[in-house]
Design a protein around this motif. Structure first.
Motif, PDB file in Angstrom:
ATOM      1  N   LYS A   3       0.823  -1.207   0.000  1.00  0.00           N
ATOM      2  CA  LYS A   3       0.000   0.000   0.000  1.00  0.00           C
ATOM      3  C   LYS A   3       0.858   1.258   0.000  1.00  0.00           C
ATOM      4  O   LYS A   3       0.545   2.234  -0.688  1.00  0.00           O
ATOM      5  CB  LYS A   3      -0.932   0.000   1.218  1.00  0.00           C
ATOM      6  N   VAL A   4       1.946   1.240   0.766  1.00  0.00           N
ATOM      7  CA  VAL A   4       2.807   2.422   0.845  1.00  0.00           C
ATOM      8  C   VAL A   4       3.450   2.710  -0.506  1.00  0.00           C
ATOM      9  O   VAL A   4       3.440   3.846  -0.999  1.00  0.00           O
ATOM     10  CB  VAL A   4       3.871   2.229   1.941  1.00  0.00           C
ATOM     11  N   THR A   5       4.024   1.690  -1.123  1.00  0.00           N
ATOM     12  CA  THR A   5       4.683   1.901  -2.415  1.00  0.00           C
ATOM     13  C   THR A   5       3.682   2.198  -3.529  1.00  0.00           C
ATOM     14  O   THR A   5       3.990   2.947  -4.460  1.00  0.00           O
ATOM     15  CB  THR A   5       5.521   0.669  -2.773  1.00  0.00           C
ATOM     16  N   GLN A   6       2.477   1.626  -3.446  1.00  0.00           N
ATOM     17  CA  GLN A   6       1.465   1.906  -4.459  1.00  0.00           C
ATOM     18  C   GLN A   6       1.008   3.357  -4.396  1.00  0.00           C
ATOM     19  O   GLN A   6       0.851   4.024  -5.429  1.00  0.00           O
ATOM     20  CB  GLN A   6       0.270   0.964  -4.275  1.00  0.00           C
ATOM     21  N   PHE A   7       0.805   3.881  -3.186  1.00  0.00           N
ATOM     22  CA  PHE A   7       0.399   5.281  -3.059  1.00  0.00           C
ATOM     23  C   PHE A   7       1.530   6.213  -3.489  1.00  0.00           C
ATOM     24  O   PHE A   7       1.285   7.270  -4.087  1.00  0.00           O
ATOM     25  CB  PHE A   7      -0.026   5.569  -1.621  1.00  0.00           C
ATOM     26  N   ALA A   8       2.777   5.834  -3.206  1.00  0.00           N
ATOM     27  CA  ALA A   8       3.910   6.637  -3.672  1.00  0.00           C
ATOM     28  C   ALA A   8       3.971   6.659  -5.197  1.00  0.00           C
ATOM     29  O   ALA A   8       4.282   7.691  -5.805  1.00  0.00           O
ATOM     30  CB  ALA A   8       5.212   6.088  -3.092  1.00  0.00           C
ATOM     31  N   ALA A   9       3.654   5.538  -5.836  1.00  0.00           N
ATOM     32  CA  ALA A   9       3.646   5.491  -7.301  1.00  0.00           C
ATOM     33  C   ALA A   9       2.527   6.355  -7.877  1.00  0.00           C
ATOM     34  O   ALA A   9       2.693   6.981  -8.936  1.00  0.00           O
ATOM     35  CB  ALA A   9       3.500   4.048  -7.772  1.00  0.00           C
ATOM     36  N   GLU A  10       1.378   6.406  -7.192  1.00  0.00           N
ATOM     37  CA  GLU A  10       0.279   7.251  -7.665  1.00  0.00           C
ATOM     38  C   GLU A  10       0.649   8.733  -7.576  1.00  0.00           C
ATOM     39  O   GLU A  10       0.290   9.530  -8.456  1.00  0.00           O
ATOM     40  CB  GLU A  10      -0.977   6.961  -6.854  1.00  0.00           C
ATOM     41  N   ILE A  11       1.354   9.124  -6.523  1.00  0.00           N
ATOM     42  CA  ILE A  11       1.799  10.522  -6.413  1.00  0.00           C
ATOM     43  C   ILE A  11       2.840  10.825  -7.487  1.00  0.00           C
ATOM     44  O   ILE A  11       2.810  11.882  -8.130  1.00  0.00           O
ATOM     45  CB  ILE A  11       2.359  10.784  -5.001  1.00  0.00           C
ATOM     46  N   ARG A  12       3.762   9.916  -7.698  1.00  0.00           N
ATOM     47  CA  ARG A  12       4.824  10.126  -8.687  1.00  0.00           C
ATOM     48  C   ARG A  12       4.266  10.230 -10.100  1.00  0.00           C
ATOM     49  O   ARG A  12       4.844  10.894 -10.965  1.00  0.00           O
ATOM     50  CB  ARG A  12       5.824   8.970  -8.595  1.00  0.00           C
ATOM     51  N   GLU A  13       3.134   9.593 -10.357  1.00  0.00           N
ATOM     52  CA  GLU A  13       2.574   9.579 -11.706  1.00  0.00           C
ATOM     53  C   GLU A  13       2.173  10.974 -12.185  1.00  0.00           C
ATOM     54  O   GLU A  13       2.130  11.223 -13.395  1.00  0.00           O
ATOM     55  CB  GLU A  13       1.360   8.644 -11.736  1.00  0.00           C
ATOM     56  N   TRP A  14       1.906  11.900 -11.258  1.00  0.00           N
ATOM     57  CA  TRP A  14       1.496  13.243 -11.665  1.00  0.00           C
ATOM     58  C   TRP A  14       2.655  14.054 -12.223  1.00  0.00           C
ATOM     59  O   TRP A  14       2.450  14.952 -13.033  1.00  0.00           O
ATOM     60  CB  TRP A  14       0.850  13.979 -10.489  1.00  0.00           C
ATOM     61  N   ARG A  15       3.869  13.775 -11.791  1.00  0.00           N
ATOM     62  CA  ARG A  15       5.043  14.444 -12.364  1.00  0.00           C
ATOM     63  C   ARG A  15       6.202  13.453 -12.377  1.00  0.00           C
ATOM     64  O   ARG A  15       7.045  13.449 -11.481  1.00  0.00           O
ATOM     65  CB  ARG A  15       5.423  15.693 -11.558  1.00  0.00           C
TER      66      ARG A  15
END
Length: 251
Positions: A214-226
């Motif tokens: 869950k932690v790494t998945q949410f980090a990937a979702e944030i990174r996807e914006w930039r």
């Protein structure tokens, strides 16, 4: 006349020949025992699944049998028991496949996994995967998992908000991450349940949680914006991520 050399070559391949009946320069090409090796090292298989897992004293590991009525999976891979891990940070559970056994030595605080048939590729692959998941759960309930996101760019900022205008809360008390990454409006993302987010600096986001996925998945979702771009090096970087810069195009 053009087909004659091809017929001779086919006849030499099909019929058995003696080494003395061919010219020396044709013997290697028509030799039946010709092999070509590109590497002299012998293949080695990974044995990660058999490595022991250290269990901290503050973590409890229990194996609970799963009743047949509760399983929905059919076939040979029906899970028989579940590993319940409890620690100071929380508790998690992991379903163990039927062809794997977990041996927990409470005296030495060690847990090992064994597989019924290590020659089968599927069982060997799940052997290492299940061992890695079990270790991640033990580390999560004892120490926790973290992800640090760094924002590189002019005007890039991040804040933690209690209310959002563009998204609705999925559970009571949900907080939101507000990103300013070059758009005309802030990007608001709901923090999943079980994850704690903070901003020690305006350009840093710290994610903490028990479940590593869950932690790494949410980090990937944030990174996807930039996502990091290779020309100016701007973007959102996760856990010390680096990128090789490209040369600028000169007209």
């Amino acid at each position: 006349m053009s087909c004659l050399p091809q017929r001779c070559a086919r006849q030499l391949i099909r019929e058995p020949f003696q080494r003395g009946s061919l010219p020396l320069f044709l013997t290697p090409a028509f030799s039946p025992s010709r092999t070509q090796c590109f590497s002299t090292s012998s293949p080695m298989q990974s044995r990660v699944g058999g490595a022991a897992i250290s269990v901290p004293p503050e973590v409890s590991l229990n194996l609970v049998d799963i009743p047949k009525s509760a399983t929905r999976v059919r076939g040979k891979d029906v899970p028989k028991f579940t590993a319940e891990i409890k620690g100071p940070k929380g508790e998690m559970s992991l379903t163990i496949p039927s062809f794997l056994d977990v041996n927990y030595d409470a005296a030495n605080s060690k847990a090992t996994l064994s597989v019924s048939d290590s020659e089968q590729p599927h069982q060997r692959a799940m052997w290492g995967t299940t061992r890695a998941l079990l270790q991640n759960h033990i580390i999560g309930v004892s120490e926790g998992h973290i992800c640090i996101l760094s924002m590189v760019g002019v005007g890039y900022r991040a804040t933690i908000e209690f209310k959002a205008t563009t998204v609705t809360a999925s559970y009571p008390g949900q907080q939101f991450v507000s990103l300013k990454v070059g758009f005309s409006h802030p990007i608001e993302l709901g923090i999943p349940e079980g994850i704690k987010a903070s901003t020690p600096q305006p350009t840093r986001i710290l994610l903490e949680g028990v479940d590593k996925r869950k932690v790494t998945q949410f980090a990937a979702e944030i990174r996807e914006w930039r996502r990091p771009e290779p020309y100016k090096g701007k973007g959102i970087f996760v856990n010390g991520e680096t990128i090789k810069l490209k040369a600028k195009k000169i007209k």
